[in-house]
Design a protein around this motif. Structure first.
Motif, short mmCIF file in Angstrom:
data_model
loop_
_atom_site.label_atom_id
_atom_site.label_comp_id
_atom_site.label_asym_id
_atom_site.label_seq_id
_atom_site.Cartn_x
_atom_site.Cartn_y
_atom_site.Cartn_z
N LEU A 34 0.79 -1.20 0.05
CA LEU A 34 -0.03 0.06 0.11
C LEU A 34 0.82 1.24 -0.03
N LYS A 35 0.19 2.31 -0.47
CA LYS A 35 0.97 3.79 -0.34
C LYS A 35 -0.15 4.53 0.39
N VAL A 36 0.36 5.37 1.01
CA VAL A 36 -0.26 6.58 1.56
C VAL A 36 -0.48 7.83 0.65
N ILE A 103 -1.47 21.92 1.14
CA ILE A 103 -0.49 20.52 1.14
C ILE A 103 -0.80 19.83 2.45
N SER A 104 -0.87 18.51 2.68
CA SER A 104 -0.74 17.99 3.84
C SER A 104 0.69 18.08 4.42
N ILE A 105 0.63 18.18 5.82
CA ILE A 105 1.64 18.50 6.46
C ILE A 105 2.74 16.98 6.35
N LEU A 161 8.86 4.24 5.15
CA LEU A 161 9.33 3.52 6.36
C LEU A 161 7.79 2.87 7.00
N GLY A 162 6.68 3.60 6.82
CA GLY A 162 5.84 3.47 7.45
C GLY A 162 4.51 4.43 7.20
N VAL A 163 3.49 4.11 7.75
CA VAL A 163 2.23 5.22 7.67
C VAL A 163 2.38 6.15 8.78
N PRO A 280 -5.26 27.46 -6.04
CA PRO A 280 -4.13 27.89 -6.36
C PRO A 280 -3.46 27.98 -7.64
N SER A 281 -2.60 28.61 -7.98
CA SER A 281 -1.75 28.59 -9.10
C SER A 281 -2.46 28.78 -10.61
N ALA A 282 -1.87 28.36 -11.50
CA ALA A 282 -2.55 28.50 -12.84
C ALA A 282 -3.40 27.58 -13.20
N ILE A 320 12.96 31.15 -8.36
CA ILE A 320 14.39 30.91 -7.66
C ILE A 320 14.16 31.31 -6.08
N ARG A 321 14.52 30.26 -5.35
CA ARG A 321 14.34 30.56 -4.03
C ARG A 321 15.63 29.99 -3.40
N ALA A 322 15.97 30.11 -1.94
CA ALA A 322 17.03 29.97 -1.12
C ALA A 322 16.61 29.20 0.05
N GLY A 373 9.01 15.54 -5.20
CA GLY A 373 7.58 15.31 -5.93
C GLY A 373 7.25 16.03 -7.06
N LYS A 374 8.23 16.17 -7.94
CA LYS A 374 8.33 16.82 -8.99
C LYS A 374 8.64 16.06 -9.94
N LEU A 375 8.47 16.44 -11.45
CA LEU A 375 9.07 15.93 -12.60
C LEU A 375 10.49 15.88 -12.79
C1 LIG Z 1 0.42 24.18 -7.15
C2 LIG Z 1 1.73 23.50 -6.05
C3 LIG Z 1 2.67 24.20 -5.46
C4 LIG Z 1 3.61 23.57 -4.60
N1 LIG Z 1 4.50 24.63 -4.12
C5 LIG Z 1 5.56 23.79 -3.40
C6 LIG Z 1 6.60 24.77 -2.93
O1 LIG Z 1 6.28 25.85 -2.64
N2 LIG Z 1 7.58 24.15 -2.29
C7 LIG Z 1 7.83 22.71 -2.48
O2 LIG Z 1 8.85 22.31 -2.04
N3 LIG Z 1 6.82 22.07 -3.04
C8 LIG Z 1 5.77 22.66 -3.64
N4 LIG Z 1 4.86 21.74 -4.22
C9 LIG Z 1 4.97 20.36 -4.19
C10 LIG Z 1 4.45 19.55 -2.97
O3 LIG Z 1 4.85 20.44 -1.83
C11 LIG Z 1 4.92 18.11 -2.57
O4 LIG Z 1 4.68 17.70 -3.82
C12 LIG Z 1 4.36 17.66 -1.41
O5 LIG Z 1 4.66 16.35 -1.30
C13 LIG Z 1 2.66 17.46 -1.38
O6 LIG Z 1 2.11 16.87 -0.20
P1 LIG Z 1 0.95 15.68 -0.62
O7 LIG Z 1 0.40 15.42 0.72
O8 LIG Z 1 -0.14 16.69 -1.49
O9 LIG Z 1 1.64 14.70 -1.60
P2 LIG Z 1 1.17 13.21 -2.12
O10 LIG Z 1 1.62 13.54 -3.43
O11 LIG Z 1 -0.23 13.04 -1.53
O12 LIG Z 1 2.31 12.55 -1.06
C14 LIG Z 1 3.62 12.68 -1.11
C15 LIG Z 1 4.28 11.65 -0.53
O13 LIG Z 1 4.46 11.66 0.82
C16 LIG Z 1 3.65 10.45 1.30
N5 LIG Z 1 2.88 10.67 2.45
C17 LIG Z 1 1.89 11.29 2.29
N6 LIG Z 1 1.22 11.22 3.58
C18 LIG Z 1 1.71 10.19 4.23
C19 LIG Z 1 1.56 9.64 5.49
N7 LIG Z 1 0.49 10.02 6.42
N8 LIG Z 1 2.56 8.52 5.78
C20 LIG Z 1 3.30 8.31 5.17
N9 LIG Z 1 3.55 8.73 3.80
C21 LIG Z 1 2.94 9.69 3.48
C22 LIG Z 1 3.00 9.65 0.05
O14 LIG Z 1 3.20 8.29 0.01
C23 LIG Z 1 3.89 10.25 -1.13
O15 LIG Z 1 5.09 9.47 -1.22
C24 LIG Z 1 3.73 22.26 -4.89
C25 LIG Z 1 2.91 21.69 -5.44
C26 LIG Z 1 1.72 22.08 -6.20
C27 LIG Z 1 0.55 21.13 -6.87
#
Ligand SMILES: Cc1cc2nc3c(=O)[nH]c(=O)nc-3n(C[C@H](O)[C@H](O)[C@H](O)COP(=O)(O)OP(=O)(O)OC[C@H]3O[C@@H](n4cnc5c(N)ncnc54)[C@H](O)[C@@H]3O)c2cc1C
Length: 418
Positions: A34-36, A103-105, A161-163, A280-282, A320-322, A373-375
């Protein structure tokens, strides 16, 4: 079922929503793989599963706010957008936020999500403890104080590592901010004064489409305290102070952007670029982002600028960020401060997938690594060679998940297959 951007269809529709720790434990025990899923904001297949997806979205409460310890513990389905107003109301703040609060913490911290500010570590660097469920349903707690090395390995854990069921974050007294935007900074000014520009505010973002030798917008977010607030002069390194709120893509309406023009507001309504209450965004887009060690910042930016005529036609905007250094094993900022070069692309993967290797080749001399998390198209071998703690991370993952219950194609390809 798709991700936020709609560019990825998850490989299964089998989604289970857990409402409690016990439900998570029972579910995890029963599944072979499974994946979360967090809030689905990743652009690649890091969260994908061909078998089972687990959502903790409804587990979104604050568990404990401890003013003495300066920490807040939350259930892992909570988003920053949910947490921040609650924290502020109690007199507290987080050190930084990403460009959007939706975005989720847990997902953000698992992938080393970052904001900007040369003194600010990424969002994962605020994590001081984690609770997660292992393949056997056991509940493990790791903390910065008690589990030194394994904790540093677990925080940017890519879900392997886990959920994660609870996250504890460092907090600080709440603070107010002002945001100013400047337009049209000549590239030469950026090049000659990069350090001064980066240190001019708490958080600095440079937006460009790479054309006309200029940074189209400079977003400065400054903390208002101890007389340190940024003085908004009409000019800033050749750029002009904007007289209305702007979107990072100047032609778009700024109504979904956080307030600018120096209007005083709480940290969580200034640190993100996009407001919580708006889409958000475009919209339809793709994103890629590369981390480059800070000492190579200018060279790397100029290397991308030389590709402008290939890049711009497919681009909405670059940023561009730091980011400050940290000690988290799979953080791109592990023991080195970085800058990031981000690309918000038009949603044309065939074109973008041809461009990425060209950009990656130009950034290779600087040992650039992609956002998790990006391409990206960097080969697994090269990616692995750029993370010196990867062997330790693999060992740590195998300790908790020896059978690979939480692995997926992304993790097998980029992390676990030698
Ligand atoms: C419009 C937009 C703006 C963004 N801006 C930024 C930015 O400013 N800076 C930046 O760094 N990134 C940015 N991102 C990227 C984004 O922050 C990351 O992709 C982040 O991982 C998103 O979290 P999510 O929960 O939505 O990810 P998901 O795609 O749902 O999950 C990400 C990863 O975390 C794991 N995961 C999630 N929850 C759990 C859990 N409870 N237990 C175990 N694993 C878990 C998932 O399995 C997966 O591997 C942006 C993305 C978008 C779409």
């Amino acid at each position: 079922m798709k991700n936020w951007a709609g560019n990825l269809e998850y490989s299964t529709d089998r989604l289970y929503s857990a409402n409690s720790l016990e439900q998570v434990r029972t579910y995890v025990r029963k599944q072979r793989h499974l994946k979360v899923l967090g809030s689905r904001h990743c652009f690649n297949n890091i969260a994908d599963s061909t078998q089972n997806l687990l959502s903790l979205k409804s587990m979104d409460q604050v568990v404990a706010l401890e003013p003495e310890a300066r920490t807040v513990t939350v259930e892992s389905g909570m988003t920053y957008g949910q947490l921040c107003p609650l924290l502020h109301a109690k007199g507290f703040a987080l050190h930084n936020l990403a460009s959007l609060p939706h975005i989720s913490i847990a997902g953000a911290c698992s992938t080393a999500t970052h904001g900007s500010g040369e003194k600010n570590g990424n969002l994962s660097s605020a994590v001081s403890a984690l609770e997660f469920v292992t393949p056997s349903g056991e509940v493990v707690k790791l903390s910065r104080q008690q589990d030194a090395e394994s904790f540093l390995g677990a925080v940017v854990g890519l879900g392997s590592l886990g959920v994660i069921t609870k996250v504890t974050l460092d907090i600080q007294p709440t603070f107010m901010m002002r945001q100013y935007v400047y337009e049209n900074m000549p590239l030469a000014e950026m090049k000659n004064h990069f350090d001064a520009i980066q240190s001019s505010a708490y958080s600095v973002s440079l937006f460009t489409d790479w054309q006309n030798q200029r940074i189209s917008e400079v977003w400065l977010k400054s903390r208002v305290e101890g007389g340190l607030a940024f003085e908004a002069t009409p000019e800033f390194f050749g750029a002009k102070l904007a007289s209305k709120n702007l979107h990072p893509i100047a032609e778009l309406s700024a109504e979904n952007c956080t307030e600018q023009l120096g209007v005083l507001g709480p940290w969580y309504e200034r640190l993100p670029h996009f407001r919580m209450g708006f889409t958000p965004s475009a919209g339809k887009e793709l994103q890629s982002e590369y981390f480059v060690p800070r000492q190579h910042a200018i060279e790397a930016i100029l290397a991308v600028e030389r590709l402008r005529d290939q890049v711009t036609p497919h681009l909405f905007i670059s940023e561009i960020r730091a980011i400050a250094a940290d000690n988290l094993w799979l953080s791109p900022c592990y023991q080195q401060p970085c800058i990031t070069i981000h690309f918000t692309w038009k949603q044309d993967w065939p074109a973008v997938s041809k461009l990425l290797p060209i950009i990656e080749k130009e950034l290779a001399p600087f040992d650039a690594v992609p956002h998790w998390g990006k391409l990206f198209t960097i080969s697994p071998a090269v990616l692995k060679s750029r993370y010196k703690k990867l062997p330790d991370f693999i060992q740590l993952s195998k300790k908790y998940d020896p059978q690979g219950k939480f692995q997926n194609e992304f993790l097998r390809t980029n992390i676990f297959t030698s």
